[in-house]
Write a protein that holds these residues in place. Structure first.
Motif, PDB file in Angstrom:
ATOM      1  N   ALA A 154       0.835  -1.205   0.000  1.00 21.47           N
ATOM      2  CA  ALA A 154       0.000   0.000   0.000  1.00 21.47           C
ATOM      3  C   ALA A 154       0.870   1.255   0.000  1.00 21.47           C
ATOM      4  CB  ALA A 154      -0.915  -0.005   1.222  1.00 21.47           C
ATOM      5  N   LYS A 155       0.252   2.362  -0.408  1.00 21.01           N
ATOM      6  CA  LYS A 155       0.921   3.659  -0.385  1.00 21.01           C
ATOM      7  C   LYS A 155       0.008   4.692   0.254  1.00 21.01           C
ATOM      8  CE  LYS A 155       4.058   3.193  -4.346  1.00 21.01           C
ATOM      9  NZ  LYS A 155       4.521   3.802  -5.619  1.00 21.01           N
ATOM     10  N   VAL A 156       0.611   5.617   1.003  1.00 16.19           N
ATOM     11  CA  VAL A 156      -0.129   6.731   1.591  1.00 16.19           C
ATOM     12  C   VAL A 156       0.618   8.007   1.236  1.00 16.19           C
ATOM     13  CG1 VAL A 156      -0.897   7.832   3.711  1.00 16.19           C
ATOM     14  CG2 VAL A 156      -1.049   5.358   3.490  1.00 16.19           C
ATOM     15  N   SER A 157      -0.054   8.928   0.590  1.00 10.73           N
ATOM     16  CA  SER A 157       0.552  10.190   0.137  1.00 10.73           C
ATOM     17  C   SER A 157       1.790   9.930  -0.717  1.00 10.73           C
ATOM     18  CB  SER A 157       0.919  11.063   1.352  1.00 10.73           C
ATOM     19  OG  SER A 157      -0.218  11.353   2.124  1.00 10.73           O
ATOM     20  N   GLY A 158       1.742   8.867  -1.510  1.00  8.99           N
ATOM     21  CA  GLY A 158       2.846   8.549  -2.403  1.00  8.99           C
ATOM     22  C   GLY A 158       3.995   7.803  -1.762  1.00  8.99           C
ATOM     23  N   LEU A 159       3.937   7.583  -0.469  1.00  5.61           N
ATOM     24  CA  LEU A 159       5.024   6.902   0.249  1.00  5.61           C
ATOM     25  C   LEU A 159       4.710   5.418   0.384  1.00  5.61           C
ATOM     26  CD1 LEU A 159       5.677   9.483   3.122  1.00  5.61           C
ATOM     27  CD2 LEU A 159       6.981   9.185   1.005  1.00  5.61           C
ATOM     28  N   THR A 160       5.694   4.581   0.103  1.00  3.57           N
ATOM     29  CA  THR A 160       5.539   3.138   0.262  1.00  3.57           C
ATOM     30  C   THR A 160       5.605   2.770   1.729  1.00  3.57           C
ATOM     31  OG1 THR A 160       6.548   2.748  -1.897  1.00  3.57           O
ATOM     32  CG2 THR A 160       6.475   0.887  -0.378  1.00  3.57           C
ATOM     33  N   LEU A 161       4.727   1.882   2.151  1.00  4.38           N
ATOM     34  CA  LEU A 161       4.645   1.505   3.557  1.00  4.38           C
ATOM     35  C   LEU A 161       5.460   0.251   3.881  1.00  4.38           C
ATOM     36  CD1 LEU A 161       0.812   2.026   4.123  1.00  4.38           C
ATOM     37  CD2 LEU A 161       2.676   3.643   4.550  1.00  4.38           C
ATOM     38  N   GLY A 162       6.096  -0.342   2.861  1.00  4.11           N
ATOM     39  CA  GLY A 162       6.789  -1.619   3.052  1.00  4.11           C
ATOM     40  C   GLY A 162       7.736  -1.676   4.243  1.00  4.11           C
ATOM     41  N   PRO A 163       8.694  -0.737   4.376  1.00  4.95           N
ATOM     42  CA  PRO A 163       9.625  -0.814   5.513  1.00  4.95           C
ATOM     43  C   PRO A 163       8.931  -0.750   6.876  1.00  4.95           C
ATOM     44  CG  PRO A 163      10.476   0.658   3.825  1.00  4.95           C
ATOM     45  CD  PRO A 163       9.074   0.323   3.422  1.00  4.95           C
ATOM     46  N   ALA A 164       7.919   0.122   6.999  1.00  8.29           N
ATOM     47  CA  ALA A 164       7.201   0.227   8.270  1.00  8.29           C
ATOM     48  C   ALA A 164       6.415  -1.049   8.564  1.00  8.29           C
ATOM     49  CB  ALA A 164       6.267   1.432   8.249  1.00  8.29           C
ATOM     50  N   VAL A 165       5.814  -1.639   7.520  1.00  6.94           N
ATOM     51  CA  VAL A 165       5.068  -2.887   7.700  1.00  6.94           C
ATOM     52  C   VAL A 165       6.019  -4.016   8.105  1.00  6.94           C
ATOM     53  CG1 VAL A 165       3.697  -4.645   6.517  1.00  6.94           C
ATOM     54  CG2 VAL A 165       3.236  -2.221   6.118  1.00  6.94           C
ATOM     55  N   LEU A 166       7.193  -4.070   7.479  1.00  9.17           N
ATOM     56  CA  LEU A 166       8.177  -5.092   7.840  1.00  9.17           C
ATOM     57  C   LEU A 166       8.599  -4.939   9.297  1.00  9.17           C
ATOM     58  CD1 LEU A 166      10.048  -7.420   7.045  1.00  9.17           C
ATOM     59  CD2 LEU A 166      11.719  -5.715   6.269  1.00  9.17           C
ATOM     60  N   ALA A 167       8.799  -3.689   9.736  1.00 10.86           N
ATOM     61  CA  ALA A 167       9.165  -3.445  11.139  1.00 10.86           C
ATOM     62  C   ALA A 167       8.037  -3.868  12.073  1.00 10.86           C
ATOM     63  CB  ALA A 167       9.500  -1.970  11.340  1.00 10.86           C
ATOM     64  N   GLY A 168       6.791  -3.518  11.718  1.00 11.57           N
ATOM     65  CA  GLY A 168       5.656  -3.888  12.566  1.00 11.57           C
ATOM     66  C   GLY A 168       5.449  -5.387  12.622  1.00 11.57           C
ATOM     67  N   ALA A 169       5.588  -6.063  11.480  1.00 13.11           N
ATOM     68  CA  ALA A 169       5.440  -7.521  11.467  1.00 13.11           C
ATOM     69  C   ALA A 169       6.562  -8.195  12.257  1.00 13.11           C
ATOM     70  CB  ALA A 169       5.426  -8.025  10.026  1.00 13.11           C
ATOM     71  N   SER A 170       7.778  -7.650  12.168  1.00 12.99           N
ATOM     72  CA  SER A 170       8.904  -8.205  12.943  1.00 12.99           C
ATOM     73  C   SER A 170       8.662  -8.030  14.442  1.00 12.99           C
ATOM     74  CB  SER A 170      10.209  -7.514  12.531  1.00 12.99           C
ATOM     75  OG  SER A 170      10.490  -7.714  11.162  1.00 12.99           O
ATOM     76  N   ALA A 171       8.092  -6.879  14.813  1.00 14.89           N
ATOM     77  CA  ALA A 171       7.761  -6.655  16.222  1.00 14.89           C
ATOM     78  C   ALA A 171       6.738  -7.677  16.706  1.00 14.89           C
ATOM     79  CB  ALA A 171       7.233  -5.245  16.417  1.00 14.89           C
TER      80      ALA A 171
END
Length: 299
Positions: A154-171
Motif C-alpha cells: 500500500a501507499k499513503v501520500s505517495g510513500l511506500t509503507l513496506g519498511p514500516a510494515v516489515l518493522a511492525g510484522a517483525s515486532a
C-alpha cells in the motif's frame, strides 16, 4: 474468591454486573492499547525510537514497581538474567520496531501489524516447541500473511509503507516468541511483578543507546505528554488492567481485545491526526483480523 461454600452464590449474584462490565472493560483496554500507536506517532519524530522507548520502559517499570516489591522474595538473582532476555525479546525490541515504524507510516499501520501477534505465537509454538497447528490455524496464518503483503504494497501520500510494515510484522513476531517464552519459563511468577522486572531490565540495557541518541533540541510539550501517556497508561497501568482481566474472566475472553486495537488505532489517528485509511489498509485489516478470528476459533 473466599474459597468457602458462599463463593458460588457470590459469583451468581454478580453475574449480571459482570455481563455488562466485561465488554466495557475489554473496550477500554482496546482503546488504551490502540492509543499507544497514536502516542508513538506523535512522540517518535521528536524523541527518536531509542529515547522514546527508554521512557516507555522506565515509566512502565516504575508503575509496576510496587508489585515487584511485594513479591520480591519470589525473584532470586538467578532468575534475573532469564527475565532480562525475555524482556529484550518481548518488550525492548518490539517497542523499538514499532517506534521506528511510527516515524515513517500512519499509526494504523503499526496497530494492524500488532494483530499478527496471535498468529506468530501459534507459528513459533509449532516450529520451536512442537505444538500442533491444525489445518484451520495453518489457513489462518496464510490469510494473515496475505494481509501483511497487501499492507506492505500500500501507499499513503505517495510513500511506500513496506519498511514500516516489515518493522511492525517483525515486532509482532518478537511478541509471538516472547509469549511462548513467558508461557514456558515464567510459570508461577506473579505477572505484574514479572513485567516490572522485564521492563526494568530492558530500560537499563537500553539506557546507553538512549543517552547517545537523546534529542539534541527541545522536545515539544505534546511529544512529552504522548511519551508519558505511552509509558504510564499504555504500558504500566495497561499491564495491571490486562492481568486483572485475565484473572477475572480468563485469557481466552481477554484476548478478544486483539480485534479492537487496530480499530481504535486507526480511529484515533483519523480523528486526531487526520491520517487517512486507504482501501488497501482496510483490506489488509480485514484479512489479518479475519485470520486471527479463525485462529482463535480453532484453538
Amino acid at each position: 474468591m473466599s474459597g468457602g461454600p458462599a463463593a458460588p452464590l457470590d459469583a451468581a449474584a454478580g453475574a449480571g454486573t459482570r455481563d455488562w462490565r466485561t465488554p466495557l472493560e475489554i473496550l477500554v483496554l482496546g482503546a488504551i492499547w490502540g492509543g499507544s500507536f497514536l502516542f508513538m506517532r506523535v512522540a517518535a519524530p521528536a524523541f527518536g525510537p531509542y529515547a522514546l522507548v527508554e521512557l516507555r520502559l522506565a515509566l512502565g517499570a516504575l508503575v509496576l514497581l510496587p508489585f515487584l516489591w511485594l513479591a520480591r522474595t519470589q525473584f532470586p538473582l538467578r532468575l534475573w538474567p532469564r527475565l532480562a532476555v525475555i524482556g529484550i525479546i518481548n518488550s525492548a525490541l518490539p517497542f523499538l520496531l514499532f517506534a521506528w515504524a511510527a516515524q515513517r507510516a500512519p499509526a494504523a499501520i503499526g496497530a494492524i501489524c500488532n494483530a499478527m501477534t496471535v498468529l506468530f505465537a501459534a507459528l513459533v509454538a509449532f516450529l520451536a516447541f512442537g505444538e500442533k497447528i491444525g489445518v484451520r490455524r495453518a489457513l489462518a496464518l496464510l490469510t494473515g500473511f496475505a494481509g501483511v503483503v497487501v499492507l506492505a504494497t500500500a501507499k499513503v501520500s505517495g510513500l511506500t509503507l513496506g519498511p514500516a510494515v516489515l518493522a511492525g510484522a517483525s515486532a509482532s513476531l518478537l511478541y509471538g516468541i516472547g509469549l511462548n517464552l513467558v508461557k514456558r519459563y515464567m510459570v508461577g511468577l506473579p505477572p505484574a511483578a514479572s513485567a516490572a522486572v522485564t521492563l526494568g531490565c530492558s530500560a537499563l540495557l537500553l539506557l546507553p543507546l538512549a543517552i547517545t541518541h537523546w534529542p539534541a533540541g527541545p522536545v515539544p510539550a505534546l511529544a512529552w505528554a504522548a511519551a508519558v501517556g505511552l509509558g504510564v497508561l499504555c504500558t504500566g497501568l495497561a499491564f495491571i488492567y490486562f492481568y486483572g482481566l485475565i484473572h477475572r474472566i480468563g485469557a481466552a475472553r481477554t484476548s478478544t481485545v486483539t480485534y479492537l486495537v487496530p480499530l481504535f488505532g486507526a480511529l484515533f489517528a483519523w480523528l486526531l491526526l487526520g491520517e487517512a485509511v486507504t482501501g488497501k489498509m482496510l483490506l489488509a485489516g480485514v484479512l489479518i483480523l479475519g485470520s486471527v478470528a479463525i485462529s482463535q476459533r480453532a484453538r
